[in-house]
Write an enzyme that holds these catalytic residues in place. Sequence first.
Site, PDB file in Angstrom:
ATOM      1  CG  HIS A 182      -1.098   1.488  -4.309  1.00 37.18           C
ATOM      2  ND1 HIS A 182      -0.841   1.279  -5.647  1.00 37.18           N
ATOM      3  CD2 HIS A 182      -1.703   0.361  -3.857  1.00 37.18           C
ATOM      4  CE1 HIS A 182      -1.281   0.075  -5.982  1.00 37.18           C
ATOM      5  NE2 HIS A 182      -1.803  -0.507  -4.924  1.00 37.18           N
ATOM      6  CD  GLU A 222      -2.761  -1.202  -0.059  1.00 34.92           C
ATOM      7  OE1 GLU A 222      -3.029  -0.141  -0.665  1.00 34.92           O
ATOM      8  OE2 GLU A 222      -3.129  -2.317  -0.462  1.00 34.92           O
TER       9      GLU A 222
END
Lengths: 97, 530
Positions: free
Chosen positions: B130, B127
């Site tokens: 991202h 994550e």
Amino acid sequence: APTRSRATRTAHHERSARGYLETFGYLSKSRPEVGNLIMDGNEQSYEDDFRIAIKTLQEFGGIPVTGELDAATRNLMKQKRCGRPDREEQDHENRRS
Amino acid sequence: KRFAVQGAKWKHTNLTWSLSSTRRPSLLDPYETRSVLARALDVWEQASRLTFTEVNSEEADILVSFAKRYHDDAYPFDGRGTILAHAFFPGVDRGGDAHFDDDELWLLEPKDDDEEGTSLFAVAVHEFGHSLGLSHSSVKGALMYPWYQGIQSNFVLPEDDRNGIQQMYGPKLNNKKWARIPSYKPVQTPPTTTTTTTTTTTTRRPYIHHNRHHGVPNMPRDPSRNPVYYPRRPYYPDRHYHNTTEDHPRRTNYNYPRIETTTHAITYRPRYPYKPEYPSYPRPNYPVDPRQDYPKQDYPRSDYPKRPYYPEKTTTTTQRPTPPQRPTPTSPSDKPNTCDTNYDAVALIRGELFIFKDRYHWRIGAHGRYPGYPMEITRMWSSLPKNLTHVDAVYERPDKHIAIFIGKELYLFNSQYLLPGYPKPLTKLGLPETLEKLDAAMVWSLNGKTYFYSGTMYWKYDEDEGKVELDYPRNMAMWKGVGYNIDSVFQWKDGNTYFFKGKGYWKFNDLQMRVEHEQQLPSAPFWMGC
């Protein structure tokens, strides 16, 4: 509970697969509000888009690319994953252009 | 197959991060969680020029939170399994933030045979990719591969991910520098002696070069403060002076006693009774790692150092704050004598334009503004609360009933008469309990559907079912060019859709799903003839 027929199960799998493909960017959601207007009278391309999306998913996921909603594809869709789409909106714009 | 760079990236490399104090994991120890998250960020830090500093602020660049199901963005979680987490690409406000599904069975130290749980470290590293601007990669084994792969105990950042992050932010800098000492003077002249000590008293030779990684980042270059040279044993010619052309200072300045060993190696073993004190190198700006001293029991943290200055993030928050109480004008004639104003709601009702602001509304028909307006809203719709200060959204339904949204309630009128059963709470429409108010509502003629807007999200409402449709809310970004937290929207008789925000409005192209002009036009002159 009554068991579903094969056709019903297939339709159910296809509906949930379609939702999965839209959620993760394989089927375009860029104009969902007018989607039903565009679809009318154009079901053939609608089906083609679905098969192309399945193939793209299979290629991205590293499973055999068949274009069919087979067991390997369904298993891939059940796996734990990140919630972000695999393909972003601008990819759809580029593909269309 | 390769990594994918999304496009957005951070303009600064010294990023801050924080574990949200309001949305913490319900089943994990916050201290341990922070430790895992810090390790995950360190993976990216070691491969790039980025640095990550933990702060105690909801305004951190990367805000990590744990939530279940709907959690104020357009990407609800789905309970245990399938979707584990998501993160937003770099940007202001929510940009960079990472959300984890609190329904998952998160493991802080997963074992190889742990099939049911999910490694928090593995998902966090993904994550945060991202958060830094990387999209998903189709390379199996890459961190940015979208499907969960777990993590190996001997984890190393895969090459695909390393290439991706370095393309965006560059590789990690090597700050190693060789010292150049043109005129070296020792701190202390070593004594000359003909005897030698035993080998156990020979001291370790310190390095001369100023190397940041030796823990002395601001070491001054004053040669007089350099440590005393100690002889090397055994002798290595020019081992530490490859980058200098000067002569080795010790060769010329010192006469250490030389002892020839049986191997004919020359050993320098002077006797030094003590080691001189090394100067303490002040590090005034070196940040204290808050994790070292932070007691596990104290959470949330109240003794954090002040966060260094970062440029302020602009624009909106995901959760719209409660608007302040508006002052009530004493009479309609006291309204501000200016065109520089905004509106609470605009609606087309029975073919006439109704504009709402504060407690008043205007009615504009085919011949212009009706006489007697502006009028108090409660005079027209007397069933509204007497202490009404403003309305949130107004629209005319397909069945010609008039819907007025005030806070968490919907009032439905047949002309001026409140229908039985109203007001109703927004939850009866299928809207979430946490929704404080709507911003706008309209019936979109392109497909005949009703849309509700609030904050960064919108819903499609089924007038027949009386509930919002599944697969909503969605992000307002779908209506390209229209900002978040709008004031109103309606469709005019010309068939165009108009979005209002602040003192301006946009004309929206329904087929292209974007505003016609990015620049707003002022609302009052056009719609009110001001």
